[in-house]
Each structure stands twice: as structure tokens, then as C-alpha cells.
Motif scaffolding. Structure first.
Motif, PDB file in Angstrom:
ATOM      1  N   GLY A  15      49.787  46.108  34.848  1.00  0.00           N
ATOM      2  CA  GLY A  15      50.117  45.162  35.912  1.00  0.00           C
ATOM      3  C   GLY A  15      50.484  43.793  35.358  1.00  0.00           C
ATOM      4  O   GLY A  15      51.202  43.022  36.000  1.00  0.00           O
ATOM      5  N   ASP A  34      49.973  43.990  23.854  1.00  0.00           N
ATOM      6  CA  ASP A  34      49.189  45.139  24.302  1.00  0.00           C
ATOM      7  C   ASP A  34      48.593  45.829  23.084  1.00  0.00           C
ATOM      8  O   ASP A  34      49.279  46.081  22.088  1.00  0.00           O
ATOM      9  N   ALA A  35      47.299  46.149  23.215  1.00  0.00           N
ATOM     10  CA  ALA A  35      46.566  46.742  22.095  1.00  0.00           C
ATOM     11  C   ALA A  35      47.042  48.153  21.773  1.00  0.00           C
ATOM     12  O   ALA A  35      46.876  48.639  20.652  1.00  0.00           O
ATOM     13  N   ASN A  43      48.254  53.656  29.725  1.00  0.00           N
ATOM     14  CA  ASN A  43      47.408  52.773  30.537  1.00  0.00           C
ATOM     15  C   ASN A  43      47.347  53.261  31.986  1.00  0.00           C
ATOM     16  O   ASN A  43      48.050  54.187  32.389  1.00  0.00           O
ATOM     17  N   ASN A  44      46.481  52.611  32.742  1.00  0.00           N
ATOM     18  CA  ASN A  44      46.264  53.091  34.109  1.00  0.00           C
ATOM     19  C   ASN A  44      47.511  52.957  34.975  1.00  0.00           C
ATOM     20  O   ASN A  44      47.774  53.827  35.813  1.00  0.00           O
ATOM     21  N   THR A  45      48.253  51.887  34.772  1.00  0.00           N
ATOM     22  CA  THR A  45      49.451  51.714  35.599  1.00  0.00           C
ATOM     23  C   THR A  45      50.427  52.863  35.349  1.00  0.00           C
ATOM     24  O   THR A  45      51.087  53.341  36.271  1.00  0.00           O
ATOM     25  N   THR A  49      49.343  56.831  40.844  1.00  0.00           N
ATOM     26  CA  THR A  49      50.164  57.498  41.857  1.00  0.00           C
ATOM     27  C   THR A  49      51.148  56.537  42.517  1.00  0.00           C
ATOM     28  O   THR A  49      51.851  56.912  43.458  1.00  0.00           O
ATOM     29  N   MET A  51      50.937  54.011  44.532  1.00  0.00           N
ATOM     30  CA  MET A  51      50.799  53.638  45.948  1.00  0.00           C
ATOM     31  C   MET A  51      50.426  52.157  46.012  1.00  0.00           C
ATOM     32  O   MET A  51      49.321  51.777  45.605  1.00  0.00           O
ATOM     33  N   LEU A 160      44.501  41.138  22.022  1.00  0.00           N
ATOM     34  CA  LEU A 160      43.904  39.824  22.223  1.00  0.00           C
ATOM     35  C   LEU A 160      42.462  39.930  21.763  1.00  0.00           C
ATOM     36  O   LEU A 160      41.707  40.777  22.242  1.00  0.00           O
ATOM     37  N   ASN A 195      42.514  45.449  31.989  1.00  0.00           N
ATOM     38  CA  ASN A 195      41.795  46.454  32.778  1.00  0.00           C
ATOM     39  C   ASN A 195      40.281  46.319  32.570  1.00  0.00           C
ATOM     40  O   ASN A 195      39.813  45.353  31.978  1.00  0.00           O
ATOM     41  N   PHE A 221      42.114  52.176  26.264  1.00  0.00           N
ATOM     42  CA  PHE A 221      41.886  50.819  25.765  1.00  0.00           C
ATOM     43  C   PHE A 221      41.189  49.935  26.799  1.00  0.00           C
ATOM     44  O   PHE A 221      41.065  48.737  26.614  1.00  0.00           O
ATOM     45  N   ASP A 225      37.297  44.302  27.305  1.00  0.00           N
ATOM     46  CA  ASP A 225      37.599  43.111  26.489  1.00  0.00           C
ATOM     47  C   ASP A 225      37.637  41.835  27.331  1.00  0.00           C
ATOM     48  O   ASP A 225      37.184  40.772  26.878  1.00  0.00           O
ATOM     49  N   GLY A 416      41.964  45.352  36.733  1.00  0.00           N
ATOM     50  CA  GLY A 416      40.618  45.778  36.355  1.00  0.00           C
ATOM     51  C   GLY A 416      39.842  44.744  35.565  1.00  0.00           C
ATOM     52  O   GLY A 416      38.621  44.857  35.431  1.00  0.00           O
ATOM     53  N   GLY A 432      44.964  52.212  46.916  1.00  0.00           N
ATOM     54  CA  GLY A 432      45.874  51.101  46.658  1.00  0.00           C
ATOM     55  C   GLY A 432      45.169  49.823  46.236  1.00  0.00           C
ATOM     56  O   GLY A 432      45.811  48.876  45.795  1.00  0.00           O
ATOM     57  N   GLY A 434      43.573  49.348  43.683  1.00  0.00           N
ATOM     58  CA  GLY A 434      43.745  49.138  42.247  1.00  0.00           C
ATOM     59  C   GLY A 434      45.027  48.381  41.957  1.00  0.00           C
ATOM     60  O   GLY A 434      45.023  47.320  41.319  1.00  0.00           O
ATOM     61  N   LEU A 435      46.133  48.908  42.462  1.00  0.00           N
ATOM     62  CA  LEU A 435      47.429  48.282  42.156  1.00  0.00           C
ATOM     63  C   LEU A 435      47.601  46.941  42.848  1.00  0.00           C
ATOM     64  O   LEU A 435      48.202  46.027  42.277  1.00  0.00           O
TER      65      LEU A 435
HETATM   66  C1  LIG Z   1      45.466  58.921  38.003  1.00  0.00           C
HETATM   67  C2  LIG Z   1      45.356  57.564  38.633  1.00  0.00           C
HETATM   68  C3  LIG Z   1      45.982  57.335  39.849  1.00  0.00           C
HETATM   69  C4  LIG Z   1      45.888  56.075  40.447  1.00  0.00           C
HETATM   70  N1  LIG Z   1      46.615  55.837  41.566  1.00  0.00           N
HETATM   71  C5  LIG Z   1      46.608  54.603  42.117  1.00  0.00           C
HETATM   72  C6  LIG Z   1      47.433  54.291  43.227  1.00  0.00           C
HETATM   73  O1  LIG Z   1      48.219  55.102  43.697  1.00  0.00           O
HETATM   74  N2  LIG Z   1      47.336  53.059  43.782  1.00  0.00           N
HETATM   75  C7  LIG Z   1      46.509  52.115  43.259  1.00  0.00           C
HETATM   76  O2  LIG Z   1      46.427  51.028  43.806  1.00  0.00           O
HETATM   77  N3  LIG Z   1      45.782  52.350  42.155  1.00  0.00           N
HETATM   78  C8  LIG Z   1      45.816  53.565  41.565  1.00  0.00           C
HETATM   79  N4  LIG Z   1      45.081  53.799  40.439  1.00  0.00           N
HETATM   80  C9  LIG Z   1      44.401  52.652  39.812  1.00  0.00           C
HETATM   81  C10 LIG Z   1      45.447  51.786  39.074  1.00  0.00           C
HETATM   82  O3  LIG Z   1      46.133  52.594  38.168  1.00  0.00           O
HETATM   83  C11 LIG Z   1      44.775  50.639  38.328  1.00  0.00           C
HETATM   84  O4  LIG Z   1      43.897  49.952  39.181  1.00  0.00           O
HETATM   85  C12 LIG Z   1      45.820  49.638  37.814  1.00  0.00           C
HETATM   86  O5  LIG Z   1      46.926  50.298  37.257  1.00  0.00           O
HETATM   87  C13 LIG Z   1      45.170  48.740  36.767  1.00  0.00           C
HETATM   88  O6  LIG Z   1      46.136  47.917  36.201  1.00  0.00           O
HETATM   89  P1  LIG Z   1      45.734  46.954  35.002  1.00  0.00           P
HETATM   90  O7  LIG Z   1      46.937  46.165  34.694  1.00  0.00           O
HETATM   91  O8  LIG Z   1      44.486  46.236  35.350  1.00  0.00           O
HETATM   92  O9  LIG Z   1      45.354  47.943  33.820  1.00  0.00           O
HETATM   93  P2  LIG Z   1      46.266  48.877  32.901  1.00  0.00           P
HETATM   94  O10 LIG Z   1      47.468  49.341  33.607  1.00  0.00           O
HETATM   95  O11 LIG Z   1      45.359  49.910  32.339  1.00  0.00           O
HETATM   96  O12 LIG Z   1      46.759  47.919  31.746  1.00  0.00           O
HETATM   97  C14 LIG Z   1      45.829  47.324  30.859  1.00  0.00           C
HETATM   98  C15 LIG Z   1      46.485  47.215  29.504  1.00  0.00           C
HETATM   99  O13 LIG Z   1      45.707  46.349  28.701  1.00  0.00           O
HETATM  100  C16 LIG Z   1      45.750  46.825  27.355  1.00  0.00           C
HETATM  101  N5  LIG Z   1      44.600  46.206  26.638  1.00  0.00           N
HETATM  102  C17 LIG Z   1      43.277  46.478  26.728  1.00  0.00           C
HETATM  103  N6  LIG Z   1      42.568  45.644  25.961  1.00  0.00           N
HETATM  104  C18 LIG Z   1      43.473  44.806  25.367  1.00  0.00           C
HETATM  105  C19 LIG Z   1      43.371  43.698  24.473  1.00  0.00           C
HETATM  106  N7  LIG Z   1      42.177  43.248  24.024  1.00  0.00           N
HETATM  107  N8  LIG Z   1      44.515  43.069  24.077  1.00  0.00           N
HETATM  108  C20 LIG Z   1      45.724  43.481  24.513  1.00  0.00           C
HETATM  109  N9  LIG Z   1      45.878  44.527  25.359  1.00  0.00           N
HETATM  110  C21 LIG Z   1      44.767  45.171  25.788  1.00  0.00           C
HETATM  111  C22 LIG Z   1      45.687  48.323  27.503  1.00  0.00           C
HETATM  112  O14 LIG Z   1      46.188  48.975  26.363  1.00  0.00           O
HETATM  113  C23 LIG Z   1      46.553  48.534  28.742  1.00  0.00           C
HETATM  114  O15 LIG Z   1      47.905  48.839  28.407  1.00  0.00           O
HETATM  115  C24 LIG Z   1      45.131  55.053  39.827  1.00  0.00           C
HETATM  116  C25 LIG Z   1      44.488  55.292  38.612  1.00  0.00           C
HETATM  117  C26 LIG Z   1      44.601  56.542  38.009  1.00  0.00           C
HETATM  118  C27 LIG Z   1      43.910  56.765  36.695  1.00  0.00           C
END
Ligand SMILES: Cc1cc2nc3c(=O)[nH]c(=O)nc-3n(C[C@H](O)[C@H](O)[C@H](O)COP(=O)(O)OP(=O)(O)OC[C@H]3O[C@@H](n4cnc5c(N)ncnc54)[C@H](O)[C@@H]3O)c2cc1C
Length: 455
Positions: A15, A34-35, A43-45, A49, A51, A160, A195, A221, A225, A416, A432, A434-435
Motif C-alpha cells: 500500500g 522494500d526488504a 506481500n499482502n497487497t 482479493t 476488494m 528500513l 505491514n 516480511f 518492524d 498493517g 476491505g 485491510g486495504l
Molecule cells: C489472501 C488475502 C486476501 C486479502 N484480501 C483483502 C481484500 O480483498 N481487501 C482488503 O481490504 N484486504 C485484504 N487483505 C488484507 C490486505 O492484503 C492487507 O491488509 C494490505 O494489503 C496490507 O498492506 P500493507 O501495505 O500494510 O502491507 P504489505 O502489502 O504486506 O506491504 C508491506 C511491505 O513492507 C515490506 N517490509 C517489511 N518490513 C520492511 C522493512 N523493515 N523495510 C522495508 N520494507 C519492509 C514487505 O516486504 C512488504 O512488501 C487480504 C490479505 C490476504 C493475505
């Protein structure tokens, strides 16, 4: 690399890319680290799904759907029994329509409104998604846009390690390659978009023991952190017991079967061939309930009508292609194929059909409108999972990280890494959440960083 060139460092290319793209659009130079070298499929994004809930959008108006941020907030309140952070829920509900409009118009993501089914807890059709309904498609697109943008630099793998402050204000970061080569960069602003802590078993056991023994289906990952770095700077944290669980991971392929199966009319039975809870309450809380069943598993039972509807999901198609769909003409044949008592399964399917047709109250108290299952039947073995943690650093409506309720100037958190809007435990998770927290807070952070009043 000269850090003074970057007005914003984004840690995490999920995200977090929304923040990079929005801040760059508003004139900031942005570094994204990104680590994970393979973040685009790790990653989770990338796994989700896709949504994205949004209230009061043009897609809703075109479909004749009445919705508003207030209605969205009321749904959040109901699902969380009033325990979600109100200020954050309002900020995200209010930015949601602007966010999806920006994704479509500024980032050229071809969004559509989901109208064929509704996830538990939403009182209006408000999930916006893309063809295939898979996050990897959105993420790939955002990565391409970021690489093409002259104001954005993306480096992976690069972690980071620390955020540095001078007089309590962010002044720089320490970043490091996997082989330990580290570097200090000066920057006035950092977004923690790394996350939660789902991949750290010890932290999950400490904060969310009820799901600690279940499979973790999220980014490797996500090791907490942001929590470590933020707390090191005195930041407040909250809702650490909150999480998104999911009850519908295919036992065979560890791929998401999806709850659309259930919302279209599918039921969940255990190894005794019996239903055991109202499936329409929500997939997140259903994970711990499923974990408590014999063998910690169950089966979703659908029919060919529902199978056809669910083929809109890339993940469901992958589950089918992987051979996880068990087919049978009759309930008796299905019971034999699953190895469950046939009298029990026949009885449950017949009763579920009667209640879906409105002929009798549902045995588990399910009240949603749904398609009555008819043979031939299809069963898919499911296993419960933890998808991501929902607690984290306390942020305000601009995604600023707070310490003793005051912003740490220059420090932001999204997704996250930050607190979510799901209250406590698993039951407050509205599909939703999460996103919207990941993309919405990233969007708000970018606008704050780029505003003249940023502090
Ligand atoms: C199967 C599945 C389906 C889902 N469907 C939905 C949905 O439809 N709608 C919804 O709202 N939510 C959904 N979710 C939840 C959603 O995916 C997450 O809430 C959201 O993508 C989190 O985004 P983020 O940017 O916080 O984390 P992420 O997308 O996980 O990105 C975090 C990034 O940080 C990087 N990182 C970690 N530590 C470090 C560091 N120290 N330095 C640099 N980089 C680092 C990681 O490598 C990673 O790439 C779903 C989750 C799963 C697993």
C-alpha cells in the motif's frame, strides 16, 4: 544516493506505493525501499482479493447504490461493537471515495463495483475491485507507475532499519541491504508501510494466542518492524490483539477459496458432516471457530451455480485448477467421497436448502438471502489462517504517528503498520478493512507530507 533529495522515504512497497505516487504527483521526491526482493508476489497487497471499500462513489451512483461515509461508519461501528478508533474510521470512510476515484482517474486502474454478492457486515454494495479480483494485478500496475515516475526511486531488497530524529523530528533513516551494508540518508518524512507482525510467531503468540497455531498466510516480511521502530521513538501502539483471520484457505493448495462461495449460498460442515456456526457472520472470526472443530478443518459445500459465480476470482480458479474441488451428484455420494457420515450431511444439506428457500428458520441462525444449494454438489476442504494483524502504531487522521497523543513530526504509518479500524480480536474485521487502511492512510500521509502545513 543523496537522501536530501527525498522529501519522503516510504518503507514497504505494498500500500505504501499509493503514498509514493500521490506524494510524487503533488511534487515531492520519494524513495521507496522494500526488504523483499520478491515483494511483487510476496506481500499482502499482492496476495489479496483486491476488494477496496469506498462510500459515495460514482460507480455506486451509476449502479443506483445509496451509500455515504456515515453509513460506512455505522457498519464499522456495528461490526466492531463500537470499539474501533472513531477518528480513524471517519477519516478513512471520508477519503474512500476520493481514493478510488484517484486510483481510477490518476493511476488508470480499471475499477468496478462488486454487485453480485456482499461480504458480511456491509449494508451497501461498496467493494470496488478489478477484473480477476486479485491484488497482484493492482500491485503490478502501481509498481509500473512508480518505476515510470521521474520523482520516484524504488529499491529492493533494501530494509528500513531505523528512523532517526533530531529534536523529536524525523531527520533521516538507516537503510540496509540483505548482506548488512547500511547507509544513512537525510529525509524530513518517513512512512512506515511495512505491514504488521503476522510473520513473527512469538509476537503473534504474545498478542493473539487464539490464532497462533493456525497457518499464517501473509507476507513473510511482516515481522513487526514498524512496531519496533515506532516504539523505539516513544510512539503509542494499540489494538495489538486485532487481526484478520480467514476460514477459507484451501487445505490442498493453501490458496484462497474465498467467502463469496459462502455468501452466494455455500455452507461449511465439519468432519462429522455437520454445520457448526452461522457462516454469514464473517470469515475472519470464523477462522478461530473452524480451528476449534475436529482436526481443525472443514469443507465448504457449494453447487455448480455458485462455482460459476466464483470463477470471477483468480484465486478460486487457481483452487479449481489445482484439483481441490470434490464433485458428487448427490449428498450421499458427496459424503462417501469426503468420508463423513452420510446421514448427517444429507440432513444438513436438506435443512440448509429449506432455510435458504425461506421454508424454515436456519439451524445456525443465518438470515442472509442466498441461493438454495442443489446437486450436483462440490466440496472444498478448508483450513483456517491468519492473514494479517490489525494492531500497530497509533495514528491520527493524517496518518501521523502519535507519541503520548501528539504527532512525531515527519513520522507516518499506514496499513498493517498502524492501528486499523477493526476494534479488537477477529470479529470486528469488515471485508476491505485491510486495504482501506493500507491505501487510505498512505494516501492521507502523502497529502499531509506534501501540504505546506506538514509538521
Ligand atoms: C489472501 C488475502 C486476501 C486479502 N484480501 C483483502 C481484500 O480483498 N481487501 C482488503 O481490504 N484486504 C485484504 N487483505 C488484507 C490486505 O492484503 C492487507 O491488509 C494490505 O494489503 C496490507 O498492506 P500493507 O501495505 O500494510 O502491507 P504489505 O502489502 O504486506 O506491504 C508491506 C511491505 O513492507 C515490506 N517490509 C517489511 N518490513 C520492511 C522493512 N523493515 N523495510 C522495508 N520494507 C519492509 C514487505 O516486504 C512488504 O512488501 C487480504 C490479505 C490476504 C493475505
Amino acid at each position: 544516493m543523496d537522501g536530501s533529495d527525498f522529501e519522503l522515504v516510504v518503507a514497504g512497497a505494498g500500500g505504501g506505493l499509493v503514498a509514493a505516487l500521490r506524494a510524487a504527483e503533488l511534487g515531492s521526491n520519494v524513495l521507496v525501499v522494500d526488504a523483499d526482493e520478491h515483494f511483487q508476489r510476496g506481500n499482502n497487497t499482492s496476495m489479496c482479493t483486491a476488494m477496496i471499500p469506498a462510500a459515495g462513489t460514482r460507480w455506486q451512483r451509476e449502479a443506483g447504490v445509496a451509500d455515504s461515509p456515515d453509513r460506512f461508519i455505522a457498519d464499522i461501528d456495528r461490526k466492531t461493537a463500537g470499539t474501533a478508533d472513531r477518528r480513524l474510521a471517519r477519516a478513512l470512510a471520508e477519503v474512500s471515495a476520493r481514493l478510488v476515484t484517484w486510483l481510477a482517474d490518476s493511476q488508470a486502474i480499471d475499477l468496478e463495483l462488486v454487485t453480485d454478492f456482499r461480504y458480511p457486515g456491509h449494508s451497501a454494495d461498496r467493494c470496488h475491485t478489478i477484473t480477476g479480483r486479485h491484488g497482484s494485478r493492482i500491485l503490478r500496475h502501481l509498481v509500473q507507475r512508480a518505476h515510470a515516475h521521474p520523482r520516484i526511486e524504488v529499491i529492493a531488497p533494501m530494509s528500513l532499519r531505523e528512523v532517526c530524529t533530531t529534536d523529536r523530528r524525523v531527520s533521516g533513516v538507516e537503510i540496509a541491504t540483505p548482506d548488512g551494508h547500511s547507509e544513512h540518508l537525510a529525509t524530513p518524512a518517513v512512512l512506515l508501510a511495512t505491514n504488521g507482525f503476522g510473520a513473527d510467531r512469538a509476537l503473534v503468540r504474545q498478542w493473539i494466542p487464539e490464532i497462533a497455531d493456525s497457518h499464517y498466510h501473509g507476507g513473510q516480511f511482516s515481522k513487526g518492524d514498524a512496531l519496533r521502530i515506532g516504539r523505539g521513538l516513544g510512539a503509542d501502539s494499540a489494538y495489538l490483539d486485532a487481526y484478520q483471520g480467514h476460514a477459507a484457505l484451501s487445505s490442498r493448495s493453501q490458496t484462497l477459496v474465498g467467502w463469496a462461495t459462502v455468501m452466494h449460498g455455500g455452507i461449511v460442515v465439519n468432519s462429522d458432516g455437520r454445520r457448526f456456526a452461522p457462516e454469514s457472520t464473517g470469515y475472519s472470526e470464523f477462522a478461530a471457530i473452524l480451528a476449534g472443530q475436529p482436526g481443525g478443518m472443514g469443507w465448504i459445500v457449494i453447487d455448480e451455480h455458485i462455482e460459476a459465480l466464483c470463477s470471477a476470482f483468480d484465486d478460486f480458479c487457481a483452487v479449481a485448477a489445482g484439483g481441490a474441488l470434490v464433485r458428487a451428484e448427490t449428498a450421499t455420494d458427496l459424503a462417501v467421497r469426503l468420508g463423513v457420515p452420510s446421514d448427517a450431511l444429507e440432513d444438513e444439506l436438506a435443512a440448509a436448502r429449506r432455510s435458504a428457500a425461506g421454508q424454515e428458520p436456519d439451524r445456525q441462525g443465518r438470515a442472509d438471502e442466498r441461493h438454495p444449494l442443489t446437486g450436483p454438489y462440490i466440496a472444498i476442504a478448508i483450513t483456517p489462517a491468519l492473514f494479517h494483524t490489525q494492531g500497530g502504531l497509533v495514528v491520527d487522521e493524517h496518518a501521523r504517528v502519535l507519541a503520548d497523543r501528539s504527532p512525531i513530526p515527519g513520522l507516518y504509518a499506514a496499513g498493517g503498520a498502524a492501528i486499523g479500524i477493526s476494534g479488537h480480536g477477529a470479529g470486528g474485521y469488515l471485508a476491505g478493512n485491510g486495504l482501506i487502511a493500507a491505501l487510505g492512510l498512505a494516501f492521507l500521509a502523502a497529502e499531509h507530507v506534501s501540504s505546506p502545513v506538514a509538521a
